[in-house]
Design an enzyme around this catalytic site. Structure first.
Site, PDB file in Angstrom:
ATOM      1  N   LYS A 187       0.834  -1.265  -0.074  1.00  0.00           N
ATOM      2  CA  LYS A 187       0.068  -0.072   0.106  1.00  0.00           C
ATOM      3  C   LYS A 187       0.779   1.176   0.118  1.00  0.00           C
ATOM      4  O   LYS A 187       1.550   1.658   0.993  1.00  0.00           O
ATOM      5  CB  LYS A 187      -0.918   0.132   1.110  1.00  0.00           C
ATOM      6  CG  LYS A 187      -2.156   0.973   0.957  1.00  0.00           C
ATOM      7  CD  LYS A 187      -2.655   1.761   2.296  1.00  0.00           C
ATOM      8  CE  LYS A 187      -1.545   2.587   2.927  1.00  0.00           C
ATOM      9  NZ  LYS A 187      -1.282   4.016   1.798  1.00  0.00           N
ATOM     10  N   GLU A 263      10.317   1.214  10.010  1.00  0.00           N
ATOM     11  CA  GLU A 263      11.398   2.277   9.630  1.00  0.00           C
ATOM     12  C   GLU A 263      10.713   3.674   9.846  1.00  0.00           C
ATOM     13  O   GLU A 263       9.901   4.127   9.026  1.00  0.00           O
ATOM     14  CB  GLU A 263      11.979   1.936   8.052  1.00  0.00           C
ATOM     15  CG  GLU A 263      12.292   0.642   7.785  1.00  0.00           C
ATOM     16  CD  GLU A 263      13.972   0.559   8.307  1.00  0.00           C
ATOM     17  OE1 GLU A 263      14.501   1.749   8.722  1.00  0.00           O
ATOM     18  OE2 GLU A 263      14.406  -0.374   8.043  1.00  0.00           O
ATOM     19  N   CYS A 297      13.840  10.787   6.084  1.00  0.00           N
ATOM     20  CA  CYS A 297      14.080  10.389   7.614  1.00  0.00           C
ATOM     21  C   CYS A 297      15.481  10.491   8.002  1.00  0.00           C
ATOM     22  O   CYS A 297      15.749  10.843   9.159  1.00  0.00           O
ATOM     23  CB  CYS A 297      13.637   8.899   7.738  1.00  0.00           C
ATOM     24  SG  CYS A 297      14.435   7.698   6.406  1.00  0.00           S
ATOM     25  N   GLU A 394      10.808  16.379  13.992  1.00  0.00           N
ATOM     26  CA  GLU A 394      11.580  16.108  12.666  1.00  0.00           C
ATOM     27  C   GLU A 394      10.864  17.428  11.752  1.00  0.00           C
ATOM     28  O   GLU A 394       9.798  17.460  11.703  1.00  0.00           O
ATOM     29  CB  GLU A 394      11.039  14.789  12.216  1.00  0.00           C
ATOM     30  CG  GLU A 394      11.619  14.257  10.899  1.00  0.00           C
ATOM     31  CD  GLU A 394      10.992  12.816  10.561  1.00  0.00           C
ATOM     32  OE1 GLU A 394      10.030  12.495  11.026  1.00  0.00           O
ATOM     33  OE2 GLU A 394      11.754  12.146  10.086  1.00  0.00           O
TER      34      GLU A 394
END
Ligand code: NAP
Length: 490
Positions: A187, A263, A297, A394
């Protein structure tokens, strides 16, 4: 502005699959719903694609479960050959795939090409691994009896991928899974499904048996994924995305005690010591910060620089970043495309406003770019207050906060002061310092005197709340294999 700007773009969009890929067949969503895919450079809809229902997702898992019965025993050499053929096709079609990726995700064409090479490398690497799945044989310590171990494919898998690397985040799961003999439902993120649909067509052309790979696209990920995660036929989930969503999926996976890889997000520190080659550090910083427009990331989230070189580094970085051409990724010489959507741009803008309100100085950038699309100026900030939100969150955008430090201990403590632990970057020319710092950093990966760690042959992954499990290298293959031990009475 038109949704597409050239005939080549329109031809490509006309040709890309827009349906679900289930059991080797392309089909509309049950109920016929569609969802729009937008060009983040214009805000316009590029195409409509199938919007899967829960029933479609269940059909995809049923197809993966059925295909596993035979694919688990598919000859390893042939599994490798399929991956190798797919690798060749991706490389042959690199230009079209890069344009498609840039249209849906926004990054410059040169960066899309770099991602496509990286993504394809996982297929080449695991093509070579498919025939090297080994167990072991040993004599019991008593001398009587033998130990035999064998590696077997874990079974049907679920892969959920993010929008920032639309192809590579898929291939680093799909490659080892196919090599191991697993089947899967994928997905992709709703913002960037086209690259994954194009990849499914390539794997079909490369001879992947029906049902091994199934792709479902949807605007309601949570609703269609949860029943699969709770289904006992599923044996493995690998998720790449944000830590909050990962946390939720781990909870759901507890019901079936599902094997899970996560992850997740990062907050990468970039450390520059007084003995570093400052120009090399600037080059490394440009890659670690500006690759993918900071939407990675692995993106350097904060620069901790020794106070004796911090001002010089800040000036040099600001001069380079400030010269970046910002624009639609299809235009020549553009080095920074749009952010993925308005929500992401607003988050970046808020983080910069918060830092400035708490005393930060803007050396370059610091604002949204007017006009259509979700553009934000590449930005360098200094004089960062310790309570500025961008040090702990982040950023996921082209913003480089620079903070000074005076001692190695202080730098290490600041680097580790986060719940994340994906990657860190260290620039120093002192070998003993390098070892000390590398051993003390709480991350799964470290770039030592380099601004990028991604490599198909190396174990990518994090510690702490950046997740668990590894992708790439031999470690990435282990995620898709179970070890069976046979105690032999001989
Ligand atoms: P996200 O919001 O967590 O979404 C990631 C994927 O999860 C998308 O496919 C999304 O689908 C799906 N999703 C969202 N909610 C879900 C739910 N309740 N159940 C099942 N699936 C759900 O993350 P993102 O914004 O796309 O990606 C950015 C994040 O990914 C950042 O935090 C970044 O650090 C992380 N990332 C990590 C790595 C790594 O290797 N560690 C690599 C790349 C990115 P929809 O969006 O279609 O709803």
């Amino acid at each position: 502005m038109a949704a597409t700007e050239t005939q080549a773009e329109q031809t490509l969009l006309d040709a890309v699959p827009k349906q679900l890929f289930i059991g080797g067949a392309w089909r509309d969503a049950s109920g016929g719903a569609t969802l729009p895919v937008e060009d983040p450079a214009t805000g316009q809809t590029l195409v409509e694609i199938a919007d899967a229902t829960v029933d479609d997702a269940k059909a995809a898992l049923a197809a993966a479960d059925e295909a596993f019965k035979t694919f688990r025993n598919h000859p390893p050499r042939e599994r490798g050959d399929i991956l190798r053929r797919a690798y060749d096709l991706i490389i042959q079609r690199e230009d079209d795939l890069a344009l498609l990726m840039t249209l849906e995700m926004g990054k410059p064409i040169s960066e899309s090409k770099a991602e496509i090479t990286y993504a394809a490398n996982f297929f080449r690497w695991y093509a070579e691994e498919a025939v090297r799945i080994n167990g072991r044989f040993s004599v019991n310590e008593s001398g009587a009896g033998r130990v035999l171990t064998m590696k077997q494919p874990i079974g049907p898998c679920l892969f959920i991928t993010p929008w920032n690397f639309p192809l590579a985040m898929g291939t680093r799961k799909i490659g080892p899974a196919i090599a191991a003999g697993c089947t899967m439902v994928v997905k992709p993120a709703k913002q960037t499904p086209l690259s994954m649909l194009a990849l499914a067509a390539i794997l079909e052309e490369a001879g992947l048996p029906k049902g091994v790979l199934n792709v479902v696209t949807s605007h309601s990920s949570g609703e269609i994924m949860e029943p699969l995660i709770r289904d006992p036929r599923l044996r493995k989930m690998s998720f790449t995305g944000s830590t909050p969503v990962g946390r939720k999926l781990i909870e759901q996976s507890a019901e079936q005690v599902l094997k899970v890889s996560m992850e997740l997000g990062g907050n990468a520190p970039f450390l520059i010591f007084q003995d570093a080659d400052l120009d090399a550090a600037v080059e490394g910083a440009l890659i670690a910060k500006m690759r993918n427009g900071g939407e990675a990331c692995t993106s350097a989230n904060r620069f901790h620089v020794h106070e004796s070189v911090a001002a010089e580094f800040a000036q040099k970085l600001a001069a380079r970043i400030g010269a970046f051409k910002v624009g639609r990724g299809t235009e020549d010489d553009v080095k920074m495309g749009p952010l993925i959507d308005e929500a992401q741009r607003s988050k970046v803008a808020e983080l910069v406003e918060d830092a400035v309100a708490k005393g930060a100085s803007v050396l370059t950038g610091g604002s949204r770019v007017d006009g259509p699309g979700y553009f934000y100026e590449p930005t360098v900030l200094t004089d960062i207050s310790p309570d500025a939100d961008l040090l702990s969150e982040e950023i996921f955008g082209p913003v480089a906060p620079i903070i000074g430090f005076s001692t190695e201990e202080e730098a290490i403590a600041a680097a580790n002061d986060t719940e994340y632990g994906l990657v860190a970057y260290v620039f120093t020319n002192d070998l003993t310092r390098a070892f000390r710092v590398v051993e003390a950093l709480e991350t799964g990966m470290i770039g030592l005197n380099q601004g990028m760690v991604s490599n198909a042959g190396a174990p990518f992954g994090g510690v702490k709340q950046s997740g668990f499990g590894r992708e790439g290298g031999p470690e990435g293959m282990e995620e898709y294999l179970e070890t069976k031990y046979v105690a032999m009475n001989v």
